[in-house]
Structure formats: C-alpha cells, structure tokens
Motif scaffolding. Structure first.
Motif, PDB file in Angstrom:
ATOM      1  N   ILE A 284      21.311 -29.102  28.530  1.00 34.46           N
ATOM      2  CA  ILE A 284      21.661 -31.054  27.879  1.00 34.46           C
ATOM      3  C   ILE A 284      20.287 -31.275  28.039  1.00 34.46           C
ATOM      4  O   ILE A 284      19.573 -31.683  27.258  1.00 34.46           O
ATOM      5  CB  ILE A 284      23.050 -31.923  27.916  1.00 34.46           C
ATOM      6  N   LYS A 285      20.196 -30.897  29.485  1.00 37.74           N
ATOM      7  CA  LYS A 285      18.766 -31.461  30.360  1.00 37.74           C
ATOM      8  C   LYS A 285      17.319 -30.977  29.698  1.00 37.74           C
ATOM      9  O   LYS A 285      16.504 -31.421  29.463  1.00 37.74           O
ATOM     10  CB  LYS A 285      18.755 -31.430  31.765  1.00 37.74           C
ATOM     11  N   SER A 286      17.713 -29.864  29.668  1.00 36.22           N
ATOM     12  CA  SER A 286      16.591 -28.485  28.568  1.00 36.22           C
ATOM     13  C   SER A 286      16.062 -29.426  27.469  1.00 36.22           C
ATOM     14  O   SER A 286      15.265 -29.780  26.798  1.00 36.22           O
ATOM     15  CB  SER A 286      16.650 -27.432  28.672  1.00 36.22           C
ATOM     16  N   LEU A 287      17.116 -29.456  26.965  1.00 39.88           N
ATOM     17  CA  LEU A 287      17.102 -30.161  25.070  1.00 39.88           C
ATOM     18  C   LEU A 287      16.459 -31.511  25.469  1.00 39.88           C
ATOM     19  O   LEU A 287      16.115 -32.050  23.812  1.00 39.88           O
ATOM     20  CB  LEU A 287      18.628 -30.421  24.662  1.00 39.88           C
ATOM     21  N   SER A 288      16.787 -32.574  26.444  1.00 40.29           N
ATOM     22  CA  SER A 288      16.645 -33.974  26.420  1.00 40.29           C
ATOM     23  C   SER A 288      14.964 -33.712  26.252  1.00 40.29           C
ATOM     24  O   SER A 288      13.798 -34.913  26.421  1.00 40.29           O
ATOM     25  CB  SER A 288      17.176 -34.399  27.629  1.00 40.29           C
ATOM     26  N   ASN A 289      13.975 -32.917  26.775  1.00 40.66           N
ATOM     27  CA  ASN A 289      12.809 -32.519  26.703  1.00 40.66           C
ATOM     28  C   ASN A 289      12.332 -32.311  25.391  1.00 40.66           C
ATOM     29  O   ASN A 289      11.146 -31.806  25.027  1.00 40.66           O
ATOM     30  CB  ASN A 289      12.094 -32.294  27.946  1.00 40.66           C
ATOM     31  N   SER A 290      13.087 -31.416  24.278  1.00 42.80           N
ATOM     32  CA  SER A 290      12.671 -31.253  23.293  1.00 42.80           C
ATOM     33  C   SER A 290      11.135 -32.001  22.367  1.00 42.80           C
ATOM     34  O   SER A 290      11.850 -33.049  22.097  1.00 42.80           O
ATOM     35  CB  SER A 290      13.431 -30.132  22.818  1.00 42.80           C
ATOM     36  N   ARG A 291      10.874 -31.189  22.102  1.00 42.87           N
ATOM     37  CA  ARG A 291       9.354 -31.985  20.768  1.00 42.87           C
ATOM     38  C   ARG A 291       9.085 -31.122  19.725  1.00 42.87           C
ATOM     39  O   ARG A 291       8.354 -31.794  19.079  1.00 42.87           O
ATOM     40  CB  ARG A 291       7.868 -31.625  21.729  1.00 42.87           C
ATOM     41  N   THR A 292      10.226 -30.513  18.914  1.00 43.62           N
ATOM     42  CA  THR A 292       9.676 -30.059  17.906  1.00 43.62           C
ATOM     43  C   THR A 292      10.828 -30.607  17.173  1.00 43.62           C
ATOM     44  O   THR A 292      11.957 -31.725  17.397  1.00 43.62           O
ATOM     45  CB  THR A 292      10.802 -28.665  17.444  1.00 43.62           C
ATOM     46  N   PRO A 293      10.077 -30.826  15.692  1.00 48.01           N
ATOM     47  CA  PRO A 293      11.404 -31.209  14.788  1.00 48.01           C
ATOM     48  C   PRO A 293      12.530 -31.623  14.429  1.00 48.01           C
ATOM     49  O   PRO A 293      12.834 -32.707  14.454  1.00 48.01           O
ATOM     50  CB  PRO A 293       9.575 -31.402  13.642  1.00 48.01           C
ATOM     51  N   ASP A 294      12.879 -30.250  14.182  1.00 45.73           N
ATOM     52  CA  ASP A 294      14.611 -30.427  13.872  1.00 45.73           C
ATOM     53  C   ASP A 294      15.088 -31.052  15.525  1.00 45.73           C
ATOM     54  O   ASP A 294      16.366 -31.056  14.976  1.00 45.73           O
ATOM     55  CB  ASP A 294      14.957 -28.681  14.034  1.00 45.73           C
ATOM     56  N   ASN A 295      14.318 -31.312  15.989  1.00 48.79           N
ATOM     57  CA  ASN A 295      15.630 -31.491  17.799  1.00 48.79           C
ATOM     58  C   ASN A 295      15.190 -33.097  18.281  1.00 48.79           C
ATOM     59  O   ASN A 295      15.099 -33.108  19.022  1.00 48.79           O
ATOM     60  CB  ASN A 295      15.431 -30.701  18.988  1.00 48.79           C
TER      61      ASN A 295
ATOM     62  N   THR B 267      16.768 -37.456  21.841  1.00 49.75           N
ATOM     63  CA  THR B 267      16.924 -38.426  22.104  1.00 49.75           C
ATOM     64  C   THR B 267      18.668 -38.519  22.469  1.00 49.75           C
ATOM     65  O   THR B 267      19.022 -39.147  23.528  1.00 49.75           O
ATOM     66  CB  THR B 267      17.282 -39.790  20.808  1.00 49.75           C
ATOM     67  N   ALA B 268      19.778 -38.186  21.706  1.00 49.90           N
ATOM     68  CA  ALA B 268      21.534 -37.960  22.176  1.00 49.90           C
ATOM     69  C   ALA B 268      21.000 -37.826  23.716  1.00 49.90           C
ATOM     70  O   ALA B 268      21.467 -37.621  24.390  1.00 49.90           O
ATOM     71  CB  ALA B 268      22.172 -37.153  21.542  1.00 49.90           C
ATOM     72  N   CYS B 269      20.920 -36.420  23.776  1.00 54.49           N
ATOM     73  CA  CYS B 269      20.586 -35.444  25.643  1.00 54.49           C
ATOM     74  C   CYS B 269      20.118 -36.167  26.234  1.00 54.49           C
ATOM     75  O   CYS B 269      20.124 -36.191  27.653  1.00 54.49           O
ATOM     76  CB  CYS B 269      19.937 -33.616  25.005  1.00 54.49           C
ATOM     77  N   ASN B 270      18.875 -37.628  26.011  1.00 55.28           N
ATOM     78  CA  ASN B 270      18.193 -37.889  26.966  1.00 55.28           C
ATOM     79  C   ASN B 270      19.327 -38.554  27.717  1.00 55.28           C
ATOM     80  O   ASN B 270      19.166 -39.119  29.189  1.00 55.28           O
ATOM     81  CB  ASN B 270      16.722 -38.208  26.340  1.00 55.28           C
TER      82      ASN B 270
END
Length: 1211
Positions: free
Chosen positions: A590-601, A606-609
């Motif tokens: 969850i923490k890693s995905l909170s920093n994702s910058r690709t359009p699909d994520n 935002t939710a993971c943040n």
C-alpha cells in the motif's frame, strides 16, 4: 437557405433542378482522377517518399441502380528524396502491372448517394479493389438541400464514421460547395487491424493524456444543379496522419493523402455493355486482404516459394557456420515472408528436402514457426504423429508456433489436438509447454472476441477438474497456470473450486495448489475486476489461511485497482491483523502504491496515500526482515511513456529465508501497458532439505563437491516425492512460458549422473571432448511483431509496424586431455590434470525495424527505422587445471585480426519498393548525406585524462545541421592490445525544438579489439614458491611485526603478456592470511611485473566482532597514496544502536581529489532537496564520516560530516 434553394429549383423555365446527388443510368460520366500520398517528417531538407496514381474514370449506367466503372490511361509515379530536389517520376513497368488489373470492369450498386455492393473479376486483387473503393468514395456523400450545417454517421472507406457537413450555395453559378470532415479516429466499425498487441493491455487513462496518432480527413465538393439532380464537377479530399513513437508533440512522421476528381464530360449512354463474369467484393468499407501477409520491410516475388526458401536456408546455414551474423537479418526476414506465402504441401516438400541435414533442419524448424495460421498447426501435427522430431525440437517449435499463431476460432479449435497427442504427453517439458501455450492462445482470442466462447477454454477446465478429482497435484498446478494464462471469464467457476472459503464444497488442498489458484486470477483482475475483488477480499480476511496465500490475494486485490471505500476496508482489517508477515507485506505494498505516478494508478495511489496515513502508526516500524513488497515507477507526460518495477518477498513467521520471491517489469508506452518480464522462485522445499544436512560439521575442499552430492541425508526417504525443493517460473508479456520443479527425483538423477556410468550422458560428453568435438548452434527468433493497419481515403492501407529480430550463433571446437581418465565419479575431474584447447566465436545480432507507410503486395513506401546491434566474441585459448595441486592456467593465444566486438547502427530512411522492379528499390536517409553536411566541423569526444580525470564532453555547435565523429582508444602496451571506440552521428537543425526527432538521423557506435599477443593467466591455491620471497618481504615491511612471519596457504593470480622478444609483463595478485592468532587479518597485494616496475597496491582487511577495517595503499611500493575505511556497530547499554562509518585518507590522485571536492560542494544542495539540514560542526581535514541510529521508535537519523560541511542530519 430554404428560400434560396426553392428559387433555384424553379428558376430555370419551369424545369426542376436540384442538388440531391444521383447518377443517371442513362448517362456516361467521365472524370480525371489523381491520387497522391506522401510520407515524411514535414520538415525542410528531409527526405520523404510517395506515390501518385493518375487515370481516367468512366461511370456508365447499366440499370437504374447498377453502374459500370472503367478505368483507363493509368500512370503510376514514385517519389523518393528531398521535396524540391526530387519530384515524382513515372514507373512504366508498375504502371502496366497496375493497369492490367484496374482496367478490368467494375460493377457497383448506387442509390440515394450510397455505394452498395461492388463486383469485380476474381483475378482482380483486393488491393486494386480497394483503390477503386477510394475512387468511389467521392460518390458516397449526403447532400441535404434544406440544411446548411448537419452531421450524421455514415459508411465510408474508413468504416462507419461520424461526418460533419457545411454547405455554401452560389446562386449565380447554380452550384453548391460542400465541406465535409470525417472523424476517422472514433469510427464505430473502423477499417483497421491490430496484430501482435493482444498481450499489451490498453491504458485508457494514458490515452486521455495524449496519443501517438492523430488523423483527420476533409472533403470539398463542387456540386452543380441539373435537372437530374446534383452533379459533382470537382471534388478534393485531404487526409493527414501524424505519428510518433511516443507522443506526437515531440516530433512525428506525417502522412498526407490527397485525391481529386474533375469532371471531363457527360454523354448519353449507348446502352450496350460487355462486362464478363464478376463476383461480389463487398461494400464501400475497406476490405483487408494480402497486405496482412506482406511483411512491410521486404518486397519480393512470392511465386514458387520452395526453391527460394531452400536457397536462402542453405545460404544461411553455410554463411553463419564460421562467420558473424550481421548480414543475415534480411535473409531471415525473407524466409519468414516466403514461408507465410507457402502452402501446406510446400512446407511438406521443404521438410523432405531439408530435414536430413542437421543445419538445414534446424534453420527450417526455427523459421516455419512464423507461419501464423492453420498450416503450421497441420504441419506440426504430422511431425508429431510420425515421430519425425525429437521432444526438444517439438518443445521449441510448439512454444513459438502457438505464441505467434493468429488467435482465431479455427486456429484455437485446431490447436486442441496437441493436448490429446500421446507424443506431447510423453515428455513433461513438452506437455507443460503445450498446455501453457494453449492458454496463451485462448487469452489472445478473448481479446479479439467478446464474449469469448467457453468451448475455447474447455480443454483446460477438463484438465483442472480431472486433476482435482484424482488429487493429482502436478496436473492441478499445470491446469491452473494455463487458466491463469487464458484469463477466460468462464474459468472463474473452476478456479473457485480450488479456493478454501470460496467454494461451497471445500477440498483440503496443498498450499502450493491454493497459491497457484489465487495467482491464476491475475488476468481476470482486469477483465472482471468486481468478481475478482470479492474473491480476493474473502481470501484476504481469512486468518486461518497460510500467510503466503493471503499475500498473493493482496497482490491480486490491488491489481483490480480497488476504489477508496474498499481500500479503507482493507486498512481496517490490517489494523486488527496479528500476523506480522502478512501485515508487513500488505502495508509495504500500500505504501509503495501511494507513490505511484503512472496514469493507470492515479486514483489508486490517492486511496493508498490515505490508507498509509491510517496504518503508519502501527505498521511503519516493521523491518526489512519481514515480508515486503516494493513498487516503483516513473512516467513522463511529455513522452507518454514510463516504467514500473515490482519486487515481492514472501516469508513465514518461522523462517528468515523467503519462501517466494517475485520480480517483474512493465513498460507504459503508446497508451498500453506491456508486462515485459516476470520471474518467480519458490524455495520452501530447500529449507526442509537444509534442515536435514549438517554441512557445518564437514570440512569440504573446493574440489569436494562429490562429497556434498553423495552426502547421506538424514531421513532422505521420508522427504515427499511431490514436494518441490525449488520451483521457478518465467513470464513474458504477462504469459507464463516456462515453469520447473526441482524435486527429490531430479536431485537423485543429479547424484546418479555423478556416478559416471559408461552410458550416462555426461560420460559420453567427456569422451567426446577427449576425441575432439565441433559444436555449432544457431537460433533466429522473431521476438516482437506488432502491426497497426488502417485505411486511407485513397483505398491504400497505411501501416505502423515494429519488428524485433534476434539471431544467435555459437561455434566451438574443443579437445580435452584428462589424466588420469575419469573411472567412476565425474568429480574425479577435480583431482585430475585437465588440458582443454578450444577456439570458436559467439555472434549475436539484434535488429529493430519500424515502418510507417503504405504496404501492399504491389508496392511499399514510407519511413523506415533500422537499428542493428552486433556482438561478436571470438576466442582461442588453452586451459590447464591441476585439481590436486590446485593450480589453474589459462593461455590466450595471439590474435592477429582486428575484431569489432560490439557495434550499433541506426538510421531512418525514405523507402520505395514495387513488385514490378523489386531489385530497384530506393532507400534515401531521412537526413541525406551531402557534401555540405560533411564539410561541417567535426565535433568529438575528448578522451579522459588519466591525471586530471576530466570527463568526456560533447562540444557545442552553432551549425544548423551537424555531423559528429569521435574516436577513442585505450591501449595496453603490456598486453599488446587496445580497445577502441568510434562514434558517428548526423542530426537535423530542429532537434532542440522536437526532441523525439533524435531518432531521425544516422547513429553509429563501435568497439574494436586490436590484435593481442599471448596472455597467460595463472591461479594457484595453497603454498606456492612463485613470488613467495617478495610477498614475505613485503608483509614484513607492512606489518613490522617482531615475531617471525609465517605465510598460510595463499592464492596467487597472474595475468602476464608473453612474448618471445621480451620478458613477461603484466600483473600478479596474492591473497593470504596471517597466522592463527591473526586469522581475521587478510592481505591482498597486486604487483606490476616487468623491468623497472615498482607499482603495487596493498589492501589490509581486519575484522573483529563489531569492527571492519580496510586500509588501501597504492603507488610505488604501496607508498604513494593511502585511504582507510572503518565500519563499526556500537551497542552500549545506555545508548542507541549505531552504525558508524569513517573514511580517512592521505595523499590521493588528483582526479579523486577533484571528485571529492565536487561532491562536497554539491552535498548541501542535495541535502536540502531531500530534507537534510546542516549544522556548523565539520570534520577534521582528510576525514569523512557517517552515522546511522534510531532516535525514536518511528524515526532514524543519519549524520554525515565532511571536512568543510558540518553535521548533515536526516530524520
């Protein structure tokens, strides 16, 4: 508007005239037609290519709704070069060839401004019929007399598309000017075909930010009012396409298509027509035909393909036995093209002619897999049924054939036969390959057909259900992996049977089977996210399941990209979680995905943040010794491209060793996500094995591998046969292509192999080496073929295609002498004298082709990118090994030739080819080579100064265009050789304005190895007299010990250049330890060998319980420069655990001093950027230090000190 039209209708003597467009079947209309297409970069002084078609068109009525179209005076012209310098030139041969077909009669239906069924003779090609569709497209028009602006959806050559009309009337001329714009990008039934992109999932959020293709078509009509209705006196259509590899904003390739018709005359029909036999060829919408079989980067006569294929394969086999592969790429592509045009009987004929020769046979089997329809299935079926191929040959052929096969109902249905063949089931690897590859074929079918028929996936469902019924673990795992590849929605019900807590009839299954079932949901997470979310969440919350299963469920759950509400639910579950392994894994993901910058994520991040902030107080403190997930990505809106890397490490509470490790990489490009590669290993069984082997109680030497393999394992017989010791898999483009289990049986086979029985493959291999062996292997592999083809208004197909071809060749001559010969155990090699003499080469060529242009079986033209990378590694050496004395010697023989070990060349061309003159193809570099461009001052790379360490620099230029050349050599006088690099580049003046135009230009980089003299490398382990006296003296000098120095067993390595004319030169290295009392002290000394040589490097390493110290000295007798590194772990009862590192130095080379000063000056700036702050507390001169410690339970501090910069503190 209506009043003007009414006046117009009744103004001519009471005779009604209108603009409503109809053809009068009693009239004959003759038009002049000109169609032109050019493809280039729309920039000055850049080359482009194009064609122009000129003809007269006569339309004559046959019946009120049936008309005859006849073409005459056909002229075909080509252009290739810089506009303004080169125009269109006539091609008489191509004009005649095209005229032979297009001048035949065409019959079409026409009513209310709509072209209906088109008929033509059977011998007229689809390409020519489509050209006629382009002509008839002028007459597919809607004229509304009562509206000035209107829009509607109507059929045209591009498909069923939206059209927007604007009408303007000229009362004096009694004409209507009609403007029409067609949206060809969003057609509901678009005349377009995509090949090879089924495994690259579309990324709508990325497409919303921009696209790499922009297309527009606009028409202009002049319609004259007559008593028969509107009459088109002139019309013009213009179509523009802009294409880029990434984003059209950064420079692009442009297509401009223009067609015009001008009315010459209208005559009364004579009423007699001789048409001949014709058949229906469809309506006005473009129909795909032979262009799908035509590879766009070659043009050749495809008639009578068998002798051409035989000649090419024989040439490839002969040329690439002893030479590099750089020139073979075109031949291989031509073989692929010819294979695709060959009939099934042609393939059988080729097999009979080529299968007896091993080289020809291998080339043929590697190329026939590129026949991408039912012919290759039938061909392989015959080979398997007749037993004509080995299991290894069958595995390679089936893997490539099924994964390159067109995904159609017919090919899928035919491929089912492989799953029922005894030959396929007789070999485990072949069987695995067949089942997995069939699953991939089903996946591609489901991307094309919605809904996907359940009959396609039924064979895999049957294998899964039978495995479940018989409790066959291997069958269940294989079937579930294949269902994962297929991603068929109907497979969900079957997968559920393997999931505890989900299935109504729960079955007790091994963890491995359950984990595979969870993983098989990965593609369905995109196709049916809501169903998969429910299943994955149910598994996620089941605390009775193994942690590994729940972690995999967590991965699948986030693949569905859950909304904020579901992520909040997941957070609530994790706050109550007691399994730290599972909690750590989920939180880190969850923490890693909170920093994702690709359009699909975008929404998921935002939710993971939000979830991270909720979970951090409880889970932030978990360490890297627990299960973890890492997700890192990068995306550029400028280029509309990015990358994603993921790493998953799954553990259980009882062990520190991970049970499963998974790594994967993705590319985001052209609005799609490409899962390039995924690798996974499972080591659960190894822990059980290691727990039964007490390796630490044995004293093994480096040659005593035999003892380890033959160790008597405690309770070995109780180790389950079905439990893998080690499992691994590989996925390419999201599809699992390989998996393997190393179990007890495999390990036992390895031990049996070590016994060295006369009939064992390894013993036979050793005997072959002693007799002398020649081995040659080649492999052509078309790794990537993607094509996007769509219609243009001229009826010609514009294509964007990319090809990636890899060719590998290995040739080796080997002869060995083993004294004494191996008698019982292969491991006797480690106590024998082995002499091995070998020579050969490895050659690897990788080609990337990209094409944007018109591609038909009659002609091709457009922009073509060609990139070629070559690796060529020759060798010739003798290896001597004495295992008992622990000596190793490698003699590299003199090599007199200059070898280009690596090269890369890239350029973009304007190309023109036609079938009437295939040997006169034209190819002009987009940036032409001119005398002016070569007169531009040369800009090069400055070599690195070994004293100052100045880096290479690109020298600036103010020239509008430039030609850069550079050459750099690193010579070694000791070894009599040199490595040279040369580079060239030509670029255009608009590079800064359009960064992606860097692809449009010539690039070349090469690395050459100059001739070498004989080089000898020696390694000795244990006591040795070589250099021993020098080592003893040096050790005495360095350590200055009062006691007598005793040298323990050492390893001595030598790399010497041997020449008859001079003494040996080179380097020696020695590794040794001090006496037992100083066993933690290790010395490593490198010395220069040669007359008057005194350069040495001395390294002393001292290791205590919590202290590691390394002292470097180098230069003349190790006295010129020095540097010391100390690392300590401090753990005092009243202080915080601290890791401390300190670097001290004396004299250093200038380039190291310069680098250190630059780093010191930049440190405050970068410290500020990442949140560090400075304090006035600097280190002494010549000292750098860093400390890491826990300040508070949730924070860590890093303190960095340099001689000038004070405390730099990171919290």
């Amino acid at each position: 508007m209506q009043g003007l039209l009414l006046c117009l209708l009744f103004s001519l003597g009471g005779k009604s005239k209108s603009h409503r467009y109809e053809l009068n079947h009693k009239k004959t209309y003759e038009y002049k037609y000109v169609g032109t297409i050019t493809i280039g970069h729309d920039m000055p002084d850049l080359a482009e290519s194009g064609v122009k078609l000129l003809c007269n068109v006569q339309i004559e009525g046959v019946s009120p709704q049936t008309f005859l179209l006849q073409v005459s005076n056909v002229a075909f012209q080509e252009q290739n070069g810089v506009p303004g310098n080169s125009g269109f030139t006539s091609s008489p041969k191509m004009s005649k060839k095209l005229s032979d077909e297009i001048t035949k009669p065409f019959v079409f239906e026409y009513m209310n401004g709509r072209v209906g069924d088109i008929k033509a003779a059977t011998e007229v090609s689809d390409t020519v019929v489509n050209i006629v569709r382009g002509i008839l497209g002028f007459f597919q028009v809607t004229i509304k007399s009562t509206q000035r602006v209107y829009e509607l959806e109507e059929s045209g050559i591009h498909g069923l598309c939206q059209s927007n009309y604007i009408a303007e009337e000229d009362e004096h001329e009694q004409t209507l000017t009609l403007h029409r714009v067609v949206d060809v990008t969003n057609c509901r039934q678009k005349a377009a075909v995509t090949v090879g992109l089924a495994l690259a999932s579309e990324n709508e959020p990325s497409k919303q930010r921009g696209d790499n293709i922009v297309a527009m078509v606009k028409y202009m009509y002049t319609v004259k009012s007559t008593s028969d209705g509107g009459l088109i006196t002139m019309s013009r259509a213009e179509e523009k396409h802009h294409l880029s590899t990434l984003n059209v904003k950064g420079g692009n390739s442009k297509l401009l298509a223009i067609k015009e018709i001008t009315l010459l005359k209208v005559l009364d029909s004579e009423g007699t027509h001789t048409i001949g036999p014709v058949q229906s060829r469809g309506n006005i919408i473009y129909k795909f035909g032979n262009e799908l079989k035509q590879i766009p980067i070659v043009m050749m006569n495809l008639e009578n393909p068998v002798p051409k294929i035989v000649d090419l394969i024989k040439r490839l086999a002969e040329t690439n036995t002893n030479k590099e592969l750089s020139g073979a790429s075109t031949d291989v592509i031509e073989v692929f093209q010819l294979m695709r045009s060959a009939s099934l009987e042609d393939l059988e004929t080729l097999w009979r002619q080529l299968s007896d020769n091993q080289e020809h046979r291998r080339w043929f089997l590697d190329c026939v897999v590129e026949v991408d329809d039912e012919r290759v299935i039938k061909f392989l079926e015959r080979r398997f049924q007749n037993g004509d191929v080995t299991a290894n040959e069958a595995t390679q052929a089936l893997l490539l054939a099924l994964n390159h096969l067109k995904s159609e109902l017919g090919t899928v249905d035919r491929s089912k036969g492989f799953l029922h063949m005894p030959f396929v089931k007789s070999n485990q690897l072949l069987w695995n390959t067949a089942v997995l590859s069939y699953g991939s074929l089903v996946y591609r079918l489901c991307e094309k057909i919605q809904p996907c028929p359940v009959t396609a996936v039924q064979p895999l469902l049957d294998i899964a259900n039978n495995g479940l019924m018989n409790k066959n673990e291997e069958a269940m795992v294989l079937a579930l992996k294949a269902l994962g590849n297929a991603g068929h929605p109907s497979g969900l019900k079957t997968v559920i049977k393997f999931l505890p807590g989900i299935s109504a009839n729960a079955v007790d299954l091994p963890t491995r089977v359950i984990s595979t079932a969870v993983d098989s949901l990965r593609h369905l997470a995109r196709r049916d996210p809501h169903s998969v979310q429910d299943i994955a969440l149910s598994l996620f919350v089941q605390k009775t399941l193994p942690a590994e299963v729940r972690m995999l469920a967590c991965m699948i759950l986030f693949k569905t990209r859950p909304p904020v509400a579901l992520v909040s639910t997941i957070s609530a579950v994790l706050l109550e979680e007691t399994d730290l392994q599972f909690a750590s894994f989920s939180y880190s993901l969850i923490k890693s995905l909170s920093n994702s910058r690709t359009p699909d994520n975008h929404h998921l991040s935002t939710a993971c943040n939000i979830a991270t902030k909720i979970l951090a107080p409880k889970l932030e403190r978990l360490s890297y010794f627990t299960s973890m997930a890492w997700h890192t990505d990068w995306f550029s809106d400028t280029f509309l491209a990015g990358v994603t890397n993921e790493l998953y490490m799954l553990k259980n509470a009882a062990d520190s060793m991970p049970t499963t490790i998974i790594g994967k990489g993705k590319f985001h490009i052209i609005g799609r996500i490409i899962e390039m590669l995924e690798l996974g290993v499972s080591t659960d069984g190894i822990k059980t094995l290691l727990s039964q082997i007490d390796i630490l109680t044995h004293n093994y030497h480096f040659y005593s591998v035999n003892n380890l393999l033959n160790i008597q394992l405690a309770d070995w017989q109780s180790f389950p046969n079905s439990k893998p010791l080690f499992s691994g898999y590989a996925r390419v483009y999201g599809q699992e292509v390989f998996f393997s289990d190393v179990n007890k049986e495999v390990l036992q086979q390895a031990i049996d192999l070590n016994e060295g029985k006369d009939e064992s493959p390894l013993r036979k291999f050793l005997k072959g080496l002693e007799e002398g062996a020649l081995w040659h292997w080649t492999k052509p592999y078309l790794a990537y073929e993607t094509r996007f083809i769509q219609a243009t208004c001229l009826g010609l197909p514009v294509e964007i295609s990319k090809y990636y071809l890899a060719l590998t060749a290995v040739t080796a001559n080997v002869k060995a002498q083993i004294t004494p010969p191996v008698q019982q155990h292969v491991m006797e090699l480690f106590t024998s004298e082995v002499s091995l003499e070998t020579n050969g080469h490895i050659s690897i060529t990788k080609d990337i082709f990209a094409f944007h242009g018109i591609n038909t079986e009659l002609f091709q033209f457009g922009s073509e990118l060609k990139c070629k990378a070559n690796v060529n590694i020759p060798w010739k050496f003798m290896l001597n090994m004495n295992g008992r004395e622990k000596k190793f010697e490698l003699d590299i023989s003199p090599y007199t030739d200059v070898t280009e070990v690596f090269s890369f060349t890239s350029d973009v061309y304007a190309v023109s080819r036609n079938i009437a003159e295939p040997s006169f193809a034209k190819r002009t570099p987009i940036i032409p080579i001119t005398a002016e461009s070569l007169d531009v001052p040369v800009h090069g790379l400055e070599s690195i100064d070994p004293v100052t360490g100045s880096p290479d620099q690109w020298l600036p230029t103010t020239e509008p265009d430039f030609h850069l050349t550079s050459q750099f050599c690193a010579e070694s006088s000791k070894y009599g050789t040199a490595i040279c690099m040369e580079a060239q580049a030509r670029r255009a003046h608009f590079f800064d304005e359009y960064p992606l135009s860097c692809l449009a230009g010539y690039s070349h980089v090469a690395i050459q190895l100059k001739p070498i003299e004989k080089i000898q490398i020696q390694i000795s382990a244990g006591p040795t007299k070589t250099l021993l006296n020098q080592i003893v003296a040096l050790v005495r000098k360095l350590i200055k010990r009062n006691s007598e120095v005793i040298i323990n067993p050492v390893v001595v390595m030598k790399a010497l250049a041997l020449s008859d004319a001079a003494k040996p030169e080179g380097f020696t290295a020695a590794v040794y330890s001090l006496p037992a009392a100083q066993k933690d002290n290790i010395q490593f000394i490198v010395s220069e060998v040669g007359e008057d040589a005194n350069w040495k490097m001395c390294t002393e390493t001292s290791h205590a319980r919590r202290l590691l110290s390394v002292h470097f000295r180098w230069g003349a007798e190790c006295q010129s420069y020095e540097l010391t590194v100390n690392v300590a772990r401090i753990q005092e009862p009243s202080s915080k655990p601290t890791l401390s590192a300190k670097v001290n130095w004396g004299n250093l080379p200038m380039y190291m001093n310069n680098f250190g000063k630059s780093l010191e000056e930049l440190l405050p700036f970068y410290s500020y950027l990442i949140g560090l702050h400075s304090q006035p507390d600097a280190n002494p001169d010549h000292e750098f230090s860093a400390k890491v410690f826990n300040a508070l339970p949730n924070t860590g501090d890093i303190i960095i000190k340099t001689p000038k910069v004070g405390d730099t503190d990171l919290r």
